[in-house]
Design an enzyme around this catalytic site. Structure first.
Site, PDB file in Angstrom:
ATOM      1  N   LYS A  68       0.866  -1.167   0.000  1.00 20.11           N
ATOM      2  CA  LYS A  68       0.000   0.000   0.000  1.00 20.11           C
ATOM      3  C   LYS A  68       0.905   1.220   0.000  1.00 20.11           C
ATOM      4  O   LYS A  68       1.975   1.188   0.606  1.00 20.11           O
ATOM      5  CB  LYS A  68      -0.832  -0.040   1.287  1.00 20.11           C
ATOM      6  CG  LYS A  68      -1.899   0.987   1.410  1.00 20.11           C
ATOM      7  CD  LYS A  68      -2.716   0.721   2.680  1.00 20.11           C
ATOM      8  CE  LYS A  68      -3.611   1.824   3.018  1.00 20.11           C
ATOM      9  NZ  LYS A  68      -3.521   2.939   3.576  1.00 20.11           N
ATOM     10  N   ASN A  92       7.074   5.927  -0.586  1.00 19.00           N
ATOM     11  CA  ASN A  92       8.400   5.276  -0.728  1.00 19.00           C
ATOM     12  C   ASN A  92       8.960   4.756   0.581  1.00 19.00           C
ATOM     13  O   ASN A  92      10.178   4.682   0.757  1.00 19.00           O
ATOM     14  CB  ASN A  92       9.420   6.243  -1.374  1.00 19.00           C
ATOM     15  CG  ASN A  92       8.913   6.765  -2.695  1.00 19.00           C
ATOM     16  OD1 ASN A  92       8.389   5.989  -3.509  1.00 19.00           O
ATOM     17  ND2 ASN A  92       9.020   8.062  -2.913  1.00 19.00           N
ATOM     18  N   ARG A  93       8.092   4.449   1.504  1.00 21.85           N
ATOM     19  CA  ARG A  93       8.494   3.937   2.820  1.00 21.85           C
ATOM     20  C   ARG A  93       9.336   4.942   3.619  1.00 21.85           C
ATOM     21  O   ARG A  93      10.017   4.563   4.571  1.00 21.85           O
ATOM     22  CB  ARG A  93       9.268   2.598   2.684  1.00 21.85           C
ATOM     23  CG  ARG A  93       8.435   1.487   2.041  1.00 21.85           C
ATOM     24  CD  ARG A  93       7.260   1.126   2.948  1.00 21.85           C
ATOM     25  NE  ARG A  93       6.409   0.066   2.412  1.00 21.85           N
ATOM     26  CZ  ARG A  93       5.251   0.267   1.790  1.00 21.85           C
ATOM     27  NH1 ARG A  93       4.792   1.489   1.579  1.00 21.85           N
ATOM     28  NH2 ARG A  93       4.527  -0.753   1.385  1.00 21.85           N
ATOM     29  N   LEU A  94       9.330   6.201   3.180  1.00 18.83           N
ATOM     30  CA  LEU A  94      10.075   7.228   3.923  1.00 18.83           C
ATOM     31  C   LEU A  94       9.115   7.906   4.907  1.00 18.83           C
ATOM     32  O   LEU A  94       8.775   9.089   4.784  1.00 18.83           O
ATOM     33  CB  LEU A  94      10.713   8.240   2.962  1.00 18.83           C
ATOM     34  CG  LEU A  94      11.781   7.628   2.052  1.00 18.83           C
ATOM     35  CD1 LEU A  94      12.442   8.702   1.187  1.00 18.83           C
ATOM     36  CD2 LEU A  94      12.855   6.907   2.875  1.00 18.83           C
TER      37      LEU A  94
END
Ligand SMILES: Cc1cc2nc3c(=O)[nH]c(=O)nc-3n(C[C@H](O)[C@H](O)[C@H](O)COP(=O)(O)O)c2cc1C
Length: 213
Positions: free
Chosen positions: A8, A190-192
């Site tokens: 997601k 972006n998982r940041l």
């Protein structure tokens, strides 16, 4: 089943230092209100409580947050339950909230103590009759012989207490968790993700730091 394609993107909101008040309870309040008011969050006050058990294993279960103040977070339970015994032996615990539709998580490490008896009395009296009787009927976390055992005990107690006050059992009450650190997690692309952690200092100030996602 392979879940490696479950993915997601988180992109609803941001959490910047400029959004972070000095006291984390203020930010908790803002996030809690937003969760509570959101139609997409059911039971915003449901939180996970992790304890270190007498068997040495950590254990997490859901309970309902019933009050929060600048002092901390209060929930109610059976002091003789598995979690009750664990907390009384080791009061260090972890509370966490996950509100998926807001892409937010809060993780609180804190130290628990029993709330004063009159606080537990006040809350117990405010509960519906069925919940008050339920607290007496159920030897929480003990092995019981059957479902009928509970139903029969409830039936007996309903008769016994008909027209009478139901007293709070001494083994049932609240824990106040005084936070030592509170981490706010906001999902980002972006998982940041944004992670801001407050830690209580020796001078009882809150230190704010950003953690890598
Ligand atoms: C949504 C939800 C709310 C719950 N609220 C409470 C609660 O406020 N207090 C409580 O003792 N158990 C509550 N429970 C039950 C606990 O998850 C758990 O089963 C119970 O407290 C026994 O845990 P233990 O054996 O680890 O002590 C709730 C469960 C769910 C799913």
């Amino acid at each position: 089943m392979d879940l490696s394609n479950y993915r997601k993107t988180y992109d609803k909101r941001v959490l910047l230092e400029s959004d972070a008040p000095e006291n984390p309870m203020q930010l908790f309040q803002t996030w809690f209100y937003e969760a509570d008011e959101s139609d997409s969050v059911d039971e915003a006050n449901a939180m996970s409580v992790s304890t270190i058990g007498l068997d040495g294993f950590p254990k997490t279960r859901v309970v309902l947050l019933k009050q929060y103040t600048y002092e901390g977070f209060i929930f109610y339970t059976n002091y003789e339950s598995e979690k009750g015994k664990a907390i009384l032996a080791n009061p260090h615990l972890c509370l966490s909230f996950f509100w998926p539709s807001l892409e937010r998580q809060i993780i609180i490490k804190g130290i628990a103590e029993k709330v004063p008896e009159n606080t537990s009395d006040g809350y117990f009296e405010s509960r519906p009759l069925g919940s008050r009787l339920g607290a007496i009927v159920s030897p929480q976390s003990e092995v019981i012989p059957s479902r009928e055992y509970l139903e029969e005990r409830l039936h007996q107690l309903e008769k016994e207490y008909e027209g009478k006050e139901v007293p709070r059992p001494a083994y049932w009450g609240g824990f106040l968790v005084r936070p030592q650190s509170i981490e706010f997690w906001q999902g980002r692309p972006n998982r940041l993700h944004d992670r801001l952690r407050y830690t209580l200092t020796k001078d009882y100030d809150w230190k704010l730091e950003r953690l890598a996602p």
